[in-house]
Design a protein around this motif. Structure first.
Motif, PDB file in Angstrom:
ATOM      1  N   THR A  39       0.924  -1.072   0.015  1.00 19.73           N
ATOM      2  CA  THR A  39       0.121   0.029   0.070  1.00 19.73           C
ATOM      3  C   THR A  39       0.892   1.356   0.024  1.00 19.73           C
ATOM      4  N   LYS A  40       0.599   2.023  -0.974  1.00 22.53           N
ATOM      5  CA  LYS A  40       1.433   3.370  -0.976  1.00 22.53           C
ATOM      6  C   LYS A  40       1.052   4.353   0.032  1.00 22.53           C
ATOM      7  N   THR A  41       1.691   5.057   0.612  1.00 19.63           N
ATOM      8  CA  THR A  41       1.457   6.038   1.637  1.00 19.63           C
ATOM      9  C   THR A  41       2.377   7.402   1.265  1.00 19.63           C
ATOM     10  N   ILE A  42       1.809   8.596   1.676  1.00 17.83           N
ATOM     11  CA  ILE A  42       2.739   9.698   1.546  1.00 17.83           C
ATOM     12  C   ILE A  42       3.326   9.890   3.006  1.00 17.83           C
ATOM     13  N   PRO A  43       4.707   9.903   2.933  1.00 19.09           N
ATOM     14  CA  PRO A  43       5.447  10.015   4.176  1.00 19.09           C
ATOM     15  C   PRO A  43       5.263  11.139   5.000  1.00 19.09           C
ATOM     16  N   ILE A  44       5.014  12.277   4.538  1.00 18.75           N
ATOM     17  CA  ILE A  44       4.726  13.659   5.404  1.00 18.75           C
ATOM     18  C   ILE A  44       3.391  13.378   6.373  1.00 18.75           C
ATOM     19  N   ILE A  45       2.285  12.699   5.616  1.00 17.36           N
ATOM     20  CA  ILE A  45       1.097  12.549   6.084  1.00 17.36           C
ATOM     21  C   ILE A  45       1.070  11.462   7.301  1.00 17.36           C
ATOM     22  N   ASP A  46       2.027  10.419   7.028  1.00 14.04           N
ATOM     23  CA  ASP A  46       2.391   9.417   7.871  1.00 14.04           C
ATOM     24  C   ASP A  46       2.904  10.169   9.375  1.00 14.04           C
ATOM     25  N   GLY A  47       3.837  10.691   8.972  1.00 17.38           N
ATOM     26  CA  GLY A  47       4.656  11.488  10.264  1.00 17.38           C
ATOM     27  C   GLY A  47       3.810  12.535  10.974  1.00 17.38           C
ATOM     28  N   ILE A  48       3.191  13.222  10.290  1.00 20.68           N
ATOM     29  CA  ILE A  48       1.999  14.125  11.017  1.00 20.68           C
ATOM     30  C   ILE A  48       1.067  13.461  11.623  1.00 20.68           C
ATOM     31  N   HIS A  49       0.658  12.168  11.384  1.00 21.56           N
ATOM     32  CA  HIS A  49      -0.521  11.395  11.849  1.00 21.56           C
ATOM     33  C   HIS A  49       0.179  10.640  13.226  1.00 21.56           C
ATOM     34  N   LYS A  50       1.389  10.228  12.925  1.00 20.42           N
ATOM     35  CA  LYS A  50       2.230   9.655  14.001  1.00 20.42           C
ATOM     36  C   LYS A  50       2.262  10.591  15.145  1.00 20.42           C
ATOM     37  N   LEU A  51       2.653  11.954  14.826  1.00 23.43           N
ATOM     38  CA  LEU A  51       3.064  12.808  16.010  1.00 23.43           C
ATOM     39  C   LEU A  51       2.201  13.632  16.268  1.00 23.43           C
ATOM     40  N   GLY A  52       0.654  13.165  15.915  1.00 18.64           N
ATOM     41  CA  GLY A  52      -0.226  14.152  16.182  1.00 18.64           C
ATOM     42  C   GLY A  52      -0.471  14.671  17.528  1.00 18.64           C
ATOM     43  N   ARG A  53      -0.598  13.678  18.649  1.00 15.52           N
ATOM     44  CA  ARG A  53      -0.786  14.058  19.825  1.00 15.52           C
ATOM     45  C   ARG A  53       0.394  14.965  20.611  1.00 15.52           C
ATOM     46  N   GLN A  54       1.513  14.519  20.274  1.00 15.75           N
ATOM     47  CA  GLN A  54       2.648  15.191  20.408  1.00 15.75           C
ATOM     48  C   GLN A  54       2.699  16.667  20.014  1.00 15.75           C
ATOM     49  N   THR A  55       2.252  16.831  18.761  1.00 12.29           N
ATOM     50  CA  THR A  55       2.274  18.219  18.257  1.00 12.29           C
ATOM     51  C   THR A  55       1.450  19.019  18.824  1.00 12.29           C
ATOM     52  N   LEU A  56       0.056  18.485  19.217  1.00  9.11           N
ATOM     53  CA  LEU A  56      -0.897  19.254  19.943  1.00  9.11           C
ATOM     54  C   LEU A  56      -0.441  19.645  21.266  1.00  9.11           C
ATOM     55  N   ALA A  57       0.202  18.877  21.990  1.00 10.27           N
ATOM     56  CA  ALA A  57       0.657  19.020  23.330  1.00 10.27           C
ATOM     57  C   ALA A  57       1.611  20.166  23.233  1.00 10.27           C
ATOM     58  N   PHE A  58       2.573  20.277  22.302  1.00 10.56           N
ATOM     59  CA  PHE A  58       3.598  21.254  22.182  1.00 10.56           C
ATOM     60  C   PHE A  58       3.050  22.563  21.652  1.00 10.56           C
ATOM     61  N   ALA A  59       1.854  22.486  20.567  1.00 17.97           N
ATOM     62  CA  ALA A  59       1.109  23.789  20.391  1.00 17.97           C
ATOM     63  C   ALA A  59       0.514  24.380  21.608  1.00 17.97           C
ATOM     64  N   GLN A  60      -0.144  23.555  22.604  1.00 19.65           N
ATOM     65  CA  GLN A  60      -0.774  23.862  23.762  1.00 19.65           C
ATOM     66  C   GLN A  60       0.150  24.510  24.686  1.00 19.65           C
ATOM     67  N   ILE A  61       1.449  24.075  24.725  1.00 16.97           N
ATOM     68  CA  ILE A  61       2.684  24.681  25.752  1.00 16.97           C
ATOM     69  C   ILE A  61       3.012  25.968  24.688  1.00 16.97           C
ATOM     70  N   GLY A  62       3.196  26.199  23.500  1.00 21.18           N
ATOM     71  CA  GLY A  62       3.453  27.283  23.025  1.00 21.18           C
ATOM     72  C   GLY A  62       2.314  28.343  23.093  1.00 21.18           C
ATOM     73  N   PHE A  63       0.994  27.853  23.426  1.00 18.78           N
ATOM     74  CA  PHE A  63       0.082  28.933  23.284  1.00 18.78           C
ATOM     75  C   PHE A  63       0.051  29.467  24.656  1.00 18.78           C
ATOM     76  N   TYR A  64       0.251  28.641  25.622  1.00 20.29           N
ATOM     77  CA  TYR A  64       0.294  29.101  27.273  1.00 20.29           C
ATOM     78  C   TYR A  64       1.481  30.149  27.302  1.00 20.29           C
ATOM     79  N   MET A  65       2.706  29.617  26.618  1.00 21.81           N
ATOM     80  CA  MET A  65       3.807  30.702  26.753  1.00 21.81           C
ATOM     81  C   MET A  65       3.287  31.885  26.352  1.00 21.81           C
ATOM     82  N   TRP A  66       2.856  31.907  24.961  1.00 24.95           N
ATOM     83  CA  TRP A  66       2.348  33.147  24.312  1.00 24.95           C
ATOM     84  C   TRP A  66       1.370  33.934  25.132  1.00 24.95           C
TER      85      TRP A  66
END
Length: 97
Positions: A39-66
């Motif tokens: 099955t063909k995949t798109i690497p950047i989409i797979d990476g974003i999907h695998k890091l979804g929770r971590q990315t959202l957590a870092f975005a929250q930290i960044g928002f609170y710092m701002w």
């Protein structure tokens, strides 16, 4: 998006139930696995999907710092609103393993 391995296991169970010849059943299972691996995949989409929770957590930290730097009051409503995004993602994606 459902659990792909759960769906695959159900398909393999159907093969076990319907195919009497064990050699033929094993051949069908092997073909199934090979098709899944090709099955063909798109690497950047797979990476974003695998890091979804971590990315959202870092975005929250960044928002609170701002927000602290800008003098925004951190209220329970604000926390619930910001955390709601990661909660919705977790509900949509399902429990991590």
């Amino acid at each position: 998006m459902g659990n792909i391995f759960g769906t695959a296991n159900k398909s393999l169970d159907v093969i076990d139930q319907l195919v009497v010849d064990k050699d033929k059943a094993n051949e069908l299972k092997a073909q199934f696995y090979l098709a899944e691996l090709q099955t063909k995949t798109i690497p950047i989409i797979d990476g974003i999907h695998k890091l979804g929770r971590q990315t959202l957590a870092f975005a929250q930290i960044g928002f609170y710092m701002w927000a602290v730097q800008k003098g925004v009051d951190i209220t329970p409503e604000l926390v619930a609103g910001v955390s709601g995004v990661s909660g919705a993602y977790t509900l949509a994606k399902g429990r991590g393993k």
